[in-house]
Design a protein around this motif. Structure first.
Motif, short mmCIF file in Angstrom:
data_model
loop_
_atom_site.label_atom_id
_atom_site.label_comp_id
_atom_site.label_asym_id
_atom_site.label_seq_id
_atom_site.Cartn_x
_atom_site.Cartn_y
_atom_site.Cartn_z
N ALA A 181 2.15 17.97 -2.95
CA ALA A 181 1.10 18.98 -3.09
C ALA A 181 0.79 19.25 -4.56
CB ALA A 181 1.51 20.27 -2.39
N SER A 182 1.80 19.11 -5.41
CA SER A 182 1.62 19.38 -6.83
C SER A 182 0.96 18.23 -7.57
CB SER A 182 2.99 19.68 -7.47
OG SER A 182 2.89 19.78 -8.87
N SER A 183 1.41 17.00 -7.27
CA SER A 183 0.97 15.83 -8.05
C SER A 183 0.05 14.89 -7.30
CB SER A 183 2.19 15.04 -8.53
OG SER A 183 3.05 15.86 -9.31
N GLY A 184 -0.06 15.05 -5.98
CA GLY A 184 -0.83 14.10 -5.19
C GLY A 184 0.04 12.92 -4.79
N MET A 185 -0.53 12.02 -4.03
CA MET A 185 0.19 10.83 -3.60
C MET A 185 -0.77 9.65 -3.55
SD MET A 185 0.78 11.55 0.45
CE MET A 185 -0.62 11.69 1.58
N PRO A 186 -0.25 8.43 -3.54
CA PRO A 186 -1.12 7.25 -3.53
C PRO A 186 -2.02 7.23 -2.29
CG PRO A 186 1.15 6.63 -3.99
CD PRO A 186 1.18 8.06 -3.57
N ASN A 187 -3.27 6.90 -2.49
CA ASN A 187 -4.27 6.96 -1.42
C ASN A 187 -4.34 5.63 -0.66
OD1 ASN A 187 -6.26 8.08 0.16
ND2 ASN A 187 -7.89 7.85 -1.34
N PHE A 188 -3.18 5.13 -0.24
CA PHE A 188 -3.15 3.90 0.54
C PHE A 188 -3.87 4.08 1.86
CE2 PHE A 188 0.68 3.07 -2.08
CZ PHE A 188 0.42 1.75 -2.48
N TYR A 189 -4.46 3.01 2.36
CA TYR A 189 -4.88 2.96 3.76
C TYR A 189 -3.64 2.75 4.61
CZ TYR A 189 -9.82 2.53 2.48
OH TYR A 189 -11.09 2.75 2.00
N GLY A 190 -3.51 3.55 5.68
CA GLY A 190 -2.37 3.43 6.57
C GLY A 190 -2.49 2.25 7.51
N PRO A 191 -1.38 1.86 8.15
CA PRO A 191 -1.37 0.68 9.02
C PRO A 191 -2.40 0.75 10.14
CG PRO A 191 0.87 1.42 8.57
CD PRO A 191 -0.04 2.47 8.02
N GLN A 192 -2.68 1.97 10.66
CA GLN A 192 -3.62 2.05 11.77
C GLN A 192 -5.03 1.64 11.37
OE1 GLN A 192 -2.21 4.57 10.10
NE2 GLN A 192 -3.11 6.54 10.61
N ARG A 193 -5.30 1.56 10.06
CA ARG A 193 -6.62 1.12 9.59
C ARG A 193 -6.89 -0.32 9.98
NH1 ARG A 193 -11.02 0.62 9.01
NH2 ARG A 193 -12.47 1.25 7.38
N PHE A 194 -5.83 -1.07 10.29
CA PHE A 194 -5.97 -2.51 10.49
C PHE A 194 -5.89 -2.93 11.95
CE2 PHE A 194 -4.12 -1.57 6.31
CZ PHE A 194 -5.19 -1.99 5.53
N GLY A 195 -5.96 -1.97 12.88
CA GLY A 195 -6.05 -2.32 14.29
C GLY A 195 -4.71 -2.38 14.98
N ILE A 196 -4.75 -2.49 16.32
CA ILE A 196 -3.54 -2.39 17.12
C ILE A 196 -2.58 -3.54 16.86
CG2 ILE A 196 -4.58 -1.01 18.94
CD1 ILE A 196 -4.91 -3.53 20.58
N HIS A 197 -3.09 -4.69 16.45
CA HIS A 197 -2.21 -5.81 16.15
C HIS A 197 -2.13 -6.09 14.64
CE1 HIS A 197 -1.92 -6.49 20.37
NE2 HIS A 197 -3.18 -6.84 20.51
N ALA A 288 -10.20 -2.58 2.80
CA ALA A 288 -9.06 -1.68 2.68
C ALA A 288 -7.80 -2.43 2.28
CB ALA A 288 -8.82 -0.94 4.00
N GLU A 289 -7.61 -3.62 2.84
CA GLU A 289 -6.43 -4.41 2.50
C GLU A 289 -6.45 -4.80 1.02
OE1 GLU A 289 -4.17 -7.48 5.09
OE2 GLU A 289 -5.67 -8.61 3.97
N LEU A 290 -7.62 -5.15 0.51
CA LEU A 290 -7.72 -5.52 -0.90
C LEU A 290 -7.54 -4.29 -1.79
CD1 LEU A 290 -10.65 -8.11 -0.81
CD2 LEU A 290 -8.18 -8.50 -0.60
N PHE A 291 -8.03 -3.13 -1.35
CA PHE A 291 -7.78 -1.89 -2.10
C PHE A 291 -6.28 -1.62 -2.18
CE2 PHE A 291 -6.78 2.61 -2.11
CZ PHE A 291 -7.59 3.13 -3.11
N ASN A 292 -5.57 -1.73 -1.05
CA ASN A 292 -4.13 -1.51 -1.05
C ASN A 292 -3.43 -2.47 -2.00
OD1 ASN A 292 -4.26 0.55 0.79
ND2 ASN A 292 -3.27 -0.54 2.46
N TRP A 293 -3.89 -3.70 -2.04
CA TRP A 293 -3.28 -4.70 -2.92
C TRP A 293 -3.44 -4.29 -4.38
CZ3 TRP A 293 -4.91 -10.59 -3.04
CH2 TRP A 293 -3.95 -11.30 -3.76
N VAL A 294 -4.64 -3.85 -4.75
CA VAL A 294 -4.87 -3.40 -6.13
C VAL A 294 -3.96 -2.21 -6.45
CG1 VAL A 294 -6.56 -2.28 -7.65
CG2 VAL A 294 -7.22 -4.28 -6.30
N LEU A 295 -3.83 -1.28 -5.52
CA LEU A 295 -2.99 -0.11 -5.77
C LEU A 295 -1.52 -0.51 -5.91
CD1 LEU A 295 -2.60 2.88 -6.08
CD2 LEU A 295 -2.93 3.18 -3.62
N MET A 296 -1.06 -1.44 -5.11
CA MET A 296 0.31 -1.94 -5.25
C MET A 296 0.49 -2.61 -6.62
SD MET A 296 2.27 -1.23 -2.64
CE MET A 296 3.59 -2.43 -2.91
#
Length: 444
Positions: A181-197, A288-296
């Motif tokens: 709450a104080s500093s924020g957290m990384p804005n990753f897309y969560g696993p559910q963004r990528f579908g049931i499989h 979203a997957e490419l965004f996550n990669w850049v953030l990593m």
């Protein structure tokens, strides 16, 4: 400091930096989604969520208040164990309109109790009473002058119960949530963004490259780790039986199979039957997957790179889509770091597209390397579907969590986390910080 304003809806792409990806990238996209914990020395709570439907609740926070008049009926519903598309299609059938004419602001979790609003352009609300079913009920009606569009959303309020944890874990949970709450957290897309499989990004990548056979295989063919009866029927050549076995709500697969039943072997025509909202979702999953990669990549260089800007970054003012380039000058960069630590601005990452603005400096090298490693250029982002544009944009690398609360529910023997996230952010990112990676074990 000189700020270079960028119009968030009409940005012009900067030049791609010609780099050799192997000389720039430190991580491997194939390694998948694995966000680091911000407080690795604080014990994660462990536990499970979604043991019961009422354990995971999401309430949509609208971007604006309906004016009370207009041709669009706003229907607020509560649904359980159904996708947003299933709810939309149900409302369309009851109201006698085409599904594409029903508006909504964003997709909500399936395995949860969620509240969200749909818009329908109808003069009468006489049919609304027929919407109620065991899994859906109408919570309210209002009228407004426009259709609800994707993104017409301020955020979401979450209430999530974590079971199979000890009462003593509440102190650690509060410590983590207070830090976030104080500093924020990384804005990753969560696993559910990528579908049931987890293959939504692969499907989006194939759609972008017009690899229609691969799209059909991913959605219909049997493969390791995916056990679904309709896939076996498709592999046996029995399209009708595959349709019969198809689970409810699988609109993309239904469109493919229906087309192949009518036009056997015409894969290109079949892929055109994927509904526009789902096609957009697949493209977005790849972005979203490419965004996550850049953030990593950034966090592999510096753990606080999600909230502290670098020279050349494109930053965004909190609560606004107004953006600017950080000068490469060291003094200017230090000044922007101070503003970021106060929560006034955050660095952004790429939602790649034809008109997205690239950063300069090391951030520009990383984003260029990711794009080049995929064999893409900014001009590669074409949807091949009329009216579906892939212009791209920038997304904040940091989430600011609002109004967090952690309590111990003695009768339930569970932790209850309540918090608000901005639109497009994922509760699972916070849950992984609290519970630890891989702790979510839904039994449904």
């Amino acid at each position: 400091m000189t700020e270079h304003p960028l119009n968030s809806s009409e940005v012009t792409g900067d030049e791609l930096v010609e780099v050799e990806p192997a000389e720039v990238l430190l991580t491997d996209r194939s390694a998948g989604y694995s966000p680091p914990r911000l407080l690795p020395d604080v014990r994660p709570t462990g536990g499970v969520i979604r043991e019961r439907w009422e354990d995971f609740k999401v309430t949509e926070i609208p971007l604006y208040t309906p004016c009370g008049a207009g041709e669009h009926l706003y229907i607020t519903i509560e649904k359980s164990n159904r996708t947003t598309i299933q709810a939309r299609n149900h409302i369309a059938r009851v109201m006698g309109v085409h599904p594409d004419s029903v508006g909504f602001a964003g997709f909500k979790d399936k395995r949860a109790i969620t509240t969200q609003t749909f818009s329908v352009a109808v003069l009468s609300d006489a049919q609304v009473a027929s919407i109620d079913a065991p899994w859906i009920r109408v919570m309210g009606l209002q009228r407004h002058k426009n259709k609800i569009r994707t993104g017409h959303l301020e955020g979401n309020r979450f209430e999530i119960r974590i079971r199979q944890v000890e009462a003593g874990t509440i102190d650690d949970a509060k410590h983590i949530v207070d830090e976030v709450a104080s500093s924020g957290m990384p804005n990753f897309y969560g696993p559910q963004r990528f579908g049931i499989h987890g293959d939504g990004a692969r499907i989006g990548s194939c759609l972008l490259r017009r690899q229609v056979a691969e799209v059909v295989d991913l959605l219909l063919s049997p493969r390791d780790g995916v056990e679904e009866d309709y896939r076996e029927a498709y592999a046996a050549g029995d399209i009708q039986e595959a349709l019969r076995r198809l689970p409810p709500g699988r609109n993309a697969e239904s469109g493919l199979l229906s087309s192949l039943r009518t036009h056997p072997g015409n894969l290109r025509a079949a892929v055109r039957r994927i509904p526009a909202p789902l096609r957009r979702m697949y493209y977005s999953a790849y972005q979203a997957e490419l965004f996550n990669w850049v953030l990593m990549e950034r966090m592999a260089r510096s753990p606080d790179a999600f909230r502290v800007p670098w020279s050349g970054d494109v930053c965004q003012f909190e609560g606004s889509r107004s953006r600017f380039h950080v000068d490469l000058d060291e003094t200017a960069t230090e000044r922007e770091k101070e503003r970021a630590l106060k929560g006034e601005i955050s660095p952004t990452g790429p939602i790649f597209g034809r008109k997205m603005s690239l950063p300069a400096g090391e951030a520009g090298r990383i984003e260029s390397a990711v794009l080049i490693s995929e064999g893409l250029r900014p001009e590669s982002w074409l949807s091949h579907v009329r009216g579906l544009k892939l212009d791209g944009t920038r997304r904040s690398l940091r989430i600011l969590v609002r109004d967090p609360e952690v309590i111990w529910e003695q009768p339930e023997q569970a932790l209850l986390l309540s918090f608000t996230l901005p639109a497009g952010s994922f509760a699972t990112v916070l849950l992984e910080q609290v519970m630890g990676s891989g702790s979510e074990s839904p039994t449904v």
